[in-house]
Design a protein around this motif. Sequence first.
Motif, mmCIF file in Angstrom:
data_model
loop_
_atom_site.group_PDB
_atom_site.id
_atom_site.type_symbol
_atom_site.label_atom_id
_atom_site.label_comp_id
_atom_site.label_asym_id
_atom_site.label_seq_id
_atom_site.Cartn_x
_atom_site.Cartn_y
_atom_site.Cartn_z
ATOM 1 N N PHE A 262 0.835 -1.199 0.000
ATOM 2 C CA PHE A 262 0.000 0.000 0.000
ATOM 3 C C PHE A 262 0.872 1.252 0.000
ATOM 4 N N GLY A 263 1.914 1.244 0.816
ATOM 5 C CA GLY A 263 2.796 2.403 0.881
ATOM 6 C C GLY A 263 3.495 2.670 -0.436
ATOM 7 N N VAL A 264 3.860 1.602 -1.144
ATOM 8 C CA VAL A 264 4.587 1.747 -2.410
ATOM 9 C C VAL A 264 3.660 2.140 -3.557
ATOM 10 N N PHE A 265 2.462 1.532 -3.604
ATOM 11 C CA PHE A 265 1.612 1.671 -4.787
ATOM 12 C C PHE A 265 0.412 2.602 -4.623
ATOM 13 N N SER A 266 0.176 3.122 -3.423
ATOM 14 C CA SER A 266 -1.042 3.917 -3.221
ATOM 15 C C SER A 266 -1.051 5.211 -4.025
ATOM 16 N N LYS A 267 0.117 5.724 -4.408
ATOM 17 C CA LYS A 267 0.164 6.946 -5.210
ATOM 18 C C LYS A 267 0.243 6.656 -6.704
ATOM 19 N N LYS A 268 0.424 5.381 -7.054
ATOM 20 C CA LYS A 268 0.449 5.009 -8.472
ATOM 21 C C LYS A 268 -0.901 4.486 -8.945
ATOM 22 N N PHE A 269 -1.649 3.900 -8.023
ATOM 23 C CA PHE A 269 -2.953 3.349 -8.348
ATOM 24 C C PHE A 269 -3.976 3.837 -7.326
ATOM 25 N N ASP A 270 -5.224 3.854 -7.724
ATOM 26 C CA ASP A 270 -6.303 4.229 -6.804
ATOM 27 C C ASP A 270 -6.691 3.002 -5.978
ATOM 28 N N LEU A 271 -6.233 2.967 -4.740
ATOM 29 C CA LEU A 271 -6.492 1.828 -3.853
ATOM 30 C C LEU A 271 -7.579 2.139 -2.820
ATOM 31 N N SER A 272 -8.271 3.252 -3.014
ATOM 32 C CA SER A 272 -9.270 3.662 -2.022
ATOM 33 C C SER A 272 -10.408 2.659 -1.906
ATOM 34 N N LEU A 273 -10.826 2.062 -3.032
ATOM 35 C CA LEU A 273 -11.927 1.098 -2.986
ATOM 36 C C LEU A 273 -11.526 -0.156 -2.215
ATOM 37 N N PHE A 274 -10.280 -0.629 -2.440
ATOM 38 C CA PHE A 274 -9.818 -1.798 -1.692
ATOM 39 C C PHE A 274 -9.752 -1.485 -0.199
ATOM 40 N N PHE A 275 -9.240 -0.286 0.118
ATOM 41 C CA PHE A 275 -9.123 0.086 1.530
ATOM 42 C C PHE A 275 -10.487 0.121 2.210
ATOM 43 N N ILE A 276 -11.435 0.778 1.587
ATOM 44 C CA ILE A 276 -12.711 1.007 2.252
ATOM 45 C C ILE A 276 -13.546 -0.273 2.342
ATOM 46 N N THR A 277 -13.285 -1.235 1.445
ATOM 47 C CA THR A 277 -14.017 -2.515 1.509
ATOM 48 C C THR A 277 -13.225 -3.609 2.212
ATOM 49 N N ALA A 278 -11.994 -3.294 2.646
ATOM 50 C CA ALA A 278 -11.154 -4.303 3.313
ATOM 51 C C ALA A 278 -11.841 -4.942 4.521
ATOM 52 N N PRO A 279 -12.526 -4.168 5.389
ATOM 53 C CA PRO A 279 -13.214 -4.821 6.514
ATOM 54 C C PRO A 279 -14.252 -5.837 6.057
ATOM 55 N N LEU A 280 -14.905 -5.577 4.915
ATOM 56 C CA LEU A 280 -15.894 -6.519 4.387
ATOM 57 C C LEU A 280 -15.221 -7.821 3.971
ATOM 58 N N TRP A 281 -14.056 -7.715 3.295
ATOM 59 C CA TRP A 281 -13.326 -8.926 2.898
ATOM 60 C C TRP A 281 -12.867 -9.719 4.120
ATOM 61 N N VAL A 282 -12.414 -9.026 5.150
ATOM 62 C CA VAL A 282 -12.018 -9.718 6.384
ATOM 63 C C VAL A 282 -13.219 -10.432 6.985
ATOM 64 N N GLY A 283 -14.380 -9.754 7.007
ATOM 65 C CA GLY A 283 -15.597 -10.371 7.538
ATOM 66 C C GLY A 283 -15.983 -11.626 6.775
ATOM 67 N N LEU A 284 -15.855 -11.592 5.449
ATOM 68 C CA LEU A 284 -16.189 -12.766 4.629
ATOM 69 C C LEU A 284 -15.220 -13.915 4.897
ATOM 70 N N LEU A 285 -13.931 -13.602 5.045
ATOM 71 C CA LEU A 285 -12.950 -14.639 5.358
ATOM 72 C C LEU A 285 -13.204 -15.247 6.737
ATOM 73 N N LEU A 286 -13.582 -14.410 7.694
ATOM 74 C CA LEU A 286 -13.909 -14.912 9.029
ATOM 75 C C LEU A 286 -15.158 -15.789 8.993
ATOM 76 N N LEU A 287 -16.120 -15.415 8.155
ATOM 77 C CA LEU A 287 -17.321 -16.238 7.999
ATOM 78 C C LEU A 287 -16.959 -17.601 7.429
ATOM 79 N N LEU A 288 -16.062 -17.610 6.440
ATOM 80 C CA LEU A 288 -15.588 -18.868 5.867
ATOM 81 C C LEU A 288 -14.876 -19.701 6.924
ATOM 82 N N LEU A 289 -14.083 -19.021 7.754
ATOM 83 C CA LEU A 289 -13.376 -19.711 8.842
ATOM 84 C C LEU A 289 -14.365 -20.302 9.839
#
Length: 388
Positions: A262-289
């Motif tokens: 994130f530190g290296v690529f956040s200014k080269k690519f728009d990573l805002s969508l990944f950041f803001i949905t990251a808690p949702l992905w964690v929640g889905l992985l925890l549900l799978l677990l």
Amino acid sequence: MDSKKVIIIVVFLLAFLTGVNFVIFPALGNAFMDSSLFALSSSQFGNLFVPQVICIIISCLSAPFLVNKWGPKVMLVIGVLLMLASTGTLWFLHYFITEKSLLFPILLILVACTGMGFGFSITTLNPLAASLFEKKNSSAILILQFLVGLGTSTSPLMMNLIGDVKYWMYVPGLIFIVVSFVFIVFLLLKIDKGTFFELPDHFKIPQKLWIFFAAIILYGCVEGTFGSFGGVILKNKGLDNGNASLGLSLFWGGIALNRLLFGVFSKKFDLSLFFITAPLWVGLLLLLLLIYPNIHILLLMMFLIGFCMGSIFPGSMGWGTVEFPSYSVLVSGFLMAANQIGTGIVTNVLGHFSNYISVILGVLIVLMLIICVLFFYLKKGSKIKEAF
């Protein structure tokens, strides 16, 4: 010396060494509980870190106001000196290892000093790193947090390399020497106070900053659960001790890798969508677990959970710094304290629910969904695109 390149190198090196110094006491756990050395009981060892958490919270909340008054260099000097005093005294204790009755109260004081020094240092380092890269504030904080995390994995590695627990004193001794050398170089640097460390004469903490604060408390609860209880969860799901430890290492490795990328690529690519949905992905992985704990993919899932979580805390700090530029140091202190509050709550409560793994995972899923909702609320009319 006022070379910006030298200042950048020393500041980021201090961040790494702050992480190394911070976990020296957990890393020496085997020495502390060894009957021939410190001879602490398991309950004493657990209680050892209560003053550390309290002192980190106090120092993180007070540091923004102190650095506003005295400037970043003075605060870093105080923070590093507190940690050096603690580490140096810890090394010196090997001459008095037979005085068993005095060791525990002395260790409590040293842990408290380490916590206070860490809070002062890291609260100041975050906005200092951001001020050195004015157009890459968020990236600077993400990389700094990556280095802090890398440092926290170094002390246990040093203990493993030493091997025999009776040589424990070489770990604090080596850390003391290295940190002292970098600290002397730091003293020679000219670091201006700058606008990043100034607070308005009269201010009211923005409502959105309180929402960031709440989100990071919840995040701290989730991170703290895996940090202190991850091995128990994995063993409950069918892994042996060795693989459970590997799974926990992969979790922290995923967090570190995410922060670096994130530190290296956040200014080269728009990573805002990944950041803001990251808690949702964690929640889905925890549900799978929770519902499908396939033993063959548990290690991969731990890495992915860590990877998706990696940017949430430092990314929030970077986003908050962009969102509230006149409150940069307050953002750092508030969110560092929030993370410790969440971690402290979990560390002291979770042991009573060790037989309710499914309930714990369910609660973590809910917490992640709440964080996601809070992030989407904060996104409205925000400067998130500038942060990522």
